[in-house]
Design a protein around this motif. Structure first.
Motif, PDB file in Angstrom:
ATOM      1  N   VAL A 223      -5.741   5.175  -1.976  1.00 51.28           N
ATOM      2  CA  VAL A 223      -5.668   4.420  -0.715  1.00 51.28           C
ATOM      3  C   VAL A 223      -4.834   3.159  -0.907  1.00 51.28           C
ATOM      4  CG1 VAL A 223      -7.023   3.061   0.935  1.00 51.28           C
ATOM      5  CG2 VAL A 223      -7.801   5.343   0.265  1.00 51.28           C
ATOM      6  N   ASP A 224      -5.074   2.441  -2.012  1.00 50.43           N
ATOM      7  CA  ASP A 224      -4.275   1.236  -2.300  1.00 50.43           C
ATOM      8  C   ASP A 224      -2.792   1.585  -2.425  1.00 50.43           C
ATOM      9  OD1 ASP A 224      -6.410  -0.523  -2.283  1.00 50.43           O
ATOM     10  OD2 ASP A 224      -6.811  -0.308  -4.421  1.00 50.43           O
ATOM     11  N   HIS A 225      -2.513   2.703  -3.081  1.00 47.98           N
ATOM     12  CA  HIS A 225      -1.123   3.152  -3.229  1.00 47.98           C
ATOM     13  C   HIS A 225      -0.494   3.391  -1.863  1.00 47.98           C
ATOM     14  CE1 HIS A 225       2.320   5.543  -4.544  1.00 47.98           C
ATOM     15  NE2 HIS A 225       1.915   6.515  -3.748  1.00 47.98           N
ATOM     16  N   LEU A 226      -1.222   4.048  -0.969  1.00 47.31           N
ATOM     17  CA  LEU A 226      -0.703   4.337   0.369  1.00 47.31           C
ATOM     18  C   LEU A 226      -0.519   3.071   1.198  1.00 47.31           C
ATOM     19  CD1 LEU A 226      -2.777   7.535   1.198  1.00 47.31           C
ATOM     20  CD2 LEU A 226      -0.302   7.412   0.887  1.00 47.31           C
ATOM     21  N   LEU A 227      -1.439   2.119   1.046  1.00 46.14           N
ATOM     22  CA  LEU A 227      -1.322   0.874   1.808  1.00 46.14           C
ATOM     23  C   LEU A 227      -0.049   0.114   1.442  1.00 46.14           C
ATOM     24  CD1 LEU A 227      -5.030  -0.421   1.808  1.00 46.14           C
ATOM     25  CD2 LEU A 227      -3.759   0.639   3.691  1.00 46.14           C
ATOM     26  N   GLY A 228       0.445   0.381   0.236  1.00 47.04           N
ATOM     27  CA  GLY A 228       1.702  -0.238  -0.170  1.00 47.04           C
ATOM     28  C   GLY A 228       2.924   0.450   0.412  1.00 47.04           C
ATOM     29  N   GLN A 229       2.726   1.606   1.063  1.00 47.60           N
ATOM     30  CA  GLN A 229       3.845   2.367   1.598  1.00 47.60           C
ATOM     31  C   GLN A 229       3.883   2.379   3.116  1.00 47.60           C
ATOM     32  OE1 GLN A 229       3.171   6.224  -0.282  1.00 47.60           O
ATOM     33  NE2 GLN A 229       4.799   5.767  -1.753  1.00 47.60           N
ATOM     34  N   ILE A 230       2.826   1.917   3.752  1.00 45.93           N
ATOM     35  CA  ILE A 230       2.765   1.961   5.210  1.00 45.93           C
ATOM     36  C   ILE A 230       2.815   0.546   5.770  1.00 45.93           C
ATOM     37  CG2 ILE A 230       1.372   4.067   5.102  1.00 45.93           C
ATOM     38  CD1 ILE A 230      -1.056   2.387   5.868  1.00 45.93           C
ATOM     39  N   LYS A 231       2.871   0.450   7.088  1.00 47.22           N
ATOM     40  CA  LYS A 231       2.900  -0.853   7.746  1.00 47.22           C
ATOM     41  C   LYS A 231       1.472  -1.345   7.963  1.00 47.22           C
ATOM     42  CE  LYS A 231       4.555  -3.266  11.882  1.00 47.22           C
ATOM     43  NZ  LYS A 231       5.246  -3.118  13.199  1.00 47.22           N
ATOM     44  N   VAL A 232       1.160  -2.504   7.415  1.00 51.07           N
ATOM     45  CA  VAL A 232      -0.165  -3.113   7.566  1.00 51.07           C
ATOM     46  C   VAL A 232       0.011  -4.446   8.280  1.00 51.07           C
ATOM     47  CG1 VAL A 232      -2.223  -3.955   6.398  1.00 51.07           C
ATOM     48  CG2 VAL A 232      -0.961  -2.008   5.446  1.00 51.07           C
TER      49      VAL A 232
END
Length: 494
Positions: free
Chosen positions: A421-430
């Motif tokens: 999840v942390d890895h994905l949060l680094g790839q999407i718009k937050v």
């Protein structure tokens, strides 16, 4: 060795494995030759035992060992050669005919067994750059911190015995005995119980009837247990309690100072404020994290659609269904009380199980492609957290994780998922959004209210099922007392 595919339907596979009798005999001969010099038989010098005699004495036992080794080792080799991963441990079937088994052990018949399994589907990872989530953040003000410290101070304040009647805010020490229809009930008795009047710790109507009593007074009070009381045998029932007041104590002043901090093991009031602020931020941070994760998983779920292994879904459904029925039992409710039927609930939770398995497979694939690893240190921290939750059972917990197949995977899976999840949060718009405490918790508070489909939110909170290929999930250690038993042990407390 021959491997013949006898079934390929969707994700289901069946393989027939045939090892010729000649190959089995060659393996047996090789094994006997290896041990020939070590075998001691009366009448023969070491290493001089005729092979025919060796085969007669040990041939069948060696063949039995070979069969066990082949059944243990070959399935993983075969799947690896086929480039497949089994969703669960493959089912292995061998002949049950005793005469045929004897022929196999005598190397007079081919050794055959079948493998039944479901493959992990091939997943083509999607572009996640279009996913966006909103991260709600609460700014902690000093008022919030001071309110929490005040509660701590109130709980930590001292009480001094007094001679007068008990008032709200006073602490009474009592013995009590609860009765239903004049008969004592399990968990309805306690001695030297301390209760601060007005704290609303006990069931409604209990504390109010103690106001005005003095040390040495005795009284019989009548109360009604709430309809949703955790102990079903008490829910909604009228009960009496025989009360004996032993002491009445007045509260001391509530002071927030260095002395209070020292009592709590901290060096100063400033340090206490710092610790409390950190705790509040951590609590709100967990809610924020769950909301962000839910948004992310919902959008991942919309991106992927593929067949899920039936056995994984079955296992996940059973986990969810068991929890749902436990919750209903503890609440003394039925599916009708939740405005649904068992059939409708089963269908809904089956879909939820499929979602969780699908998301678990997706996260597993993403993590594997990103080469995400769980370190030994992270596993140790997770184990220590388990030990902290079960005080007094440390040895049993350690033995459980050391000796139970799949137990270590149950520690690894949630760590791995959070790292993905942390890895994905680094790839999407937050996008961060500052909200009030009430705004952050509004949805969660609403979810705590009774609603259709019992336990749905609790099940949905674990949105992705942990997937460990070819590993059976073991049951978690149980606490010594269930919620229901704990409720019965302190029947007067709400």
């Amino acid at each position: 060795m021959q491997v013949i595919e006898t079934r390929s339907e969707g994700l289901k596979r069946e393989l027939k494995v045939v090892i010729p009798a000649a190959d089995m005999e060659a393996r047996m001969v090789e094994r006997l030759e290896d041990v020939k010099g070590k075998v001691r038989i009366n009448g023969f010098r070491p290493g001089k035992v005729p092979f025919a005699h060796m085969k007669k004495m040990y041939g069948k036992s060696v063949m039995a060992e070979l069969v066990n080794e082949l059944v243990r080792d070959k399935p993983s080799e075969i799947l690896s050669e086929r480039g497949e991963k089994s969703a669960t441990q493959p089912e292995i079937a061998m002949t049950e005919d005793e005469a045929q088994a004897e022929k196999i052990l005598a190397a007079q018949a081919d050794f055959e067994f079948t493998l039944n399994y479901e493959v992990i589907p091939s997943i083509e990872l999607k572009d996640v750059s279009g996913i966006s989530v909103t991260r709600e953040v609460v700014e902690i003000d000093e008022k919030e911190v001071e309110e929490q410290i005040l509660k701590i101070a109130e709980n930590a304040r001292t009480f001094e015995d007094k001679d007068g009647a008990a008032e709200n805010g006073d602490r009474v020490t009592i013995d009590y005995l609860g009765k239903l229809d004049g008969e004592p009930f399990d968990g309805g008795k306690d001695e030297d119980a301390e209760l601060v009047l007005g704290s609303n710790r006990f069931i409604p109507g209990f504390e109010e009837q103690l106001v005005g009593l003095k040390a040495g007074d005795e009284k019989v009070i009548t109360v009604t247990f709430p309809a949703d009381y955790p102990a079903a045998n008490l829910a909604g029932k009228d009960a009496t309690f025989d009360i004996k007041v032993k002491t009445v104590a007045a509260p001391g002043a509530v002071e927030i100072n260095d002395e209070l901090a020292t009592k709590l093991g901290l060096e100063s009031a400033d340090k206490l404020r710092e610790v409390v602020r950190g705790q509040i931020e951590g609590q709100f941070g967990q809610i924020t994290r769950q909301k962000v994760k839910r948004q992310l998983l919902d959008q991942l779920d919309a991106l992927y659609s593929f067949e899920t292994p039936e056995r994984l879904v079955d296992a996940e459904f059973e986990n969810i269904w068991r929890q749902i029925n436990t919750d209903l039992e503890q609440a003394g409710k039925t599916f009708a009380d939740e405005d649904t039927t068992e059939e409708e609930a089963r269908a809904e939770y089956r879909k939820l199980a499929e979602r969780r398995v699908r998301l678990g497979l997706v996260l597993s694939e993403i993590g594997e492609k990103a080469e995400i690893q769980v370190s030994d240190e992270e596993m140790q921290r997770s184990l220590f957290e388990q030990l902290r939750q079960f005080p007094g059972q440390e040895r049993q917990i350690i033995d459980y994780f050391q000796k139970t197949p799949g137990a270590a995977a149950s520690l690894r899976a949630p760590i791995f998922e959070e790292k993905v999840v942390d890895h994905l949060l680094g790839q999407i718009k937050v996008t961060d959004k500052t909200v009030s405490k009430d705004e952050l918790t509004a949805e969660d508070e609403a979810d705590d209210k009774p609603k259709k489909k019992a336990g749905k939110k609790k099940a949905e909170s674990e949105a992705a099922a942990p997937v460990e290929a070819a590993a059976e999930e073991a049951p978690a250690p149980k606490k010594r007392a269930t919620k229901k038993k704990a409720a019965e042990d302190d029947a007067a407390a709400e």
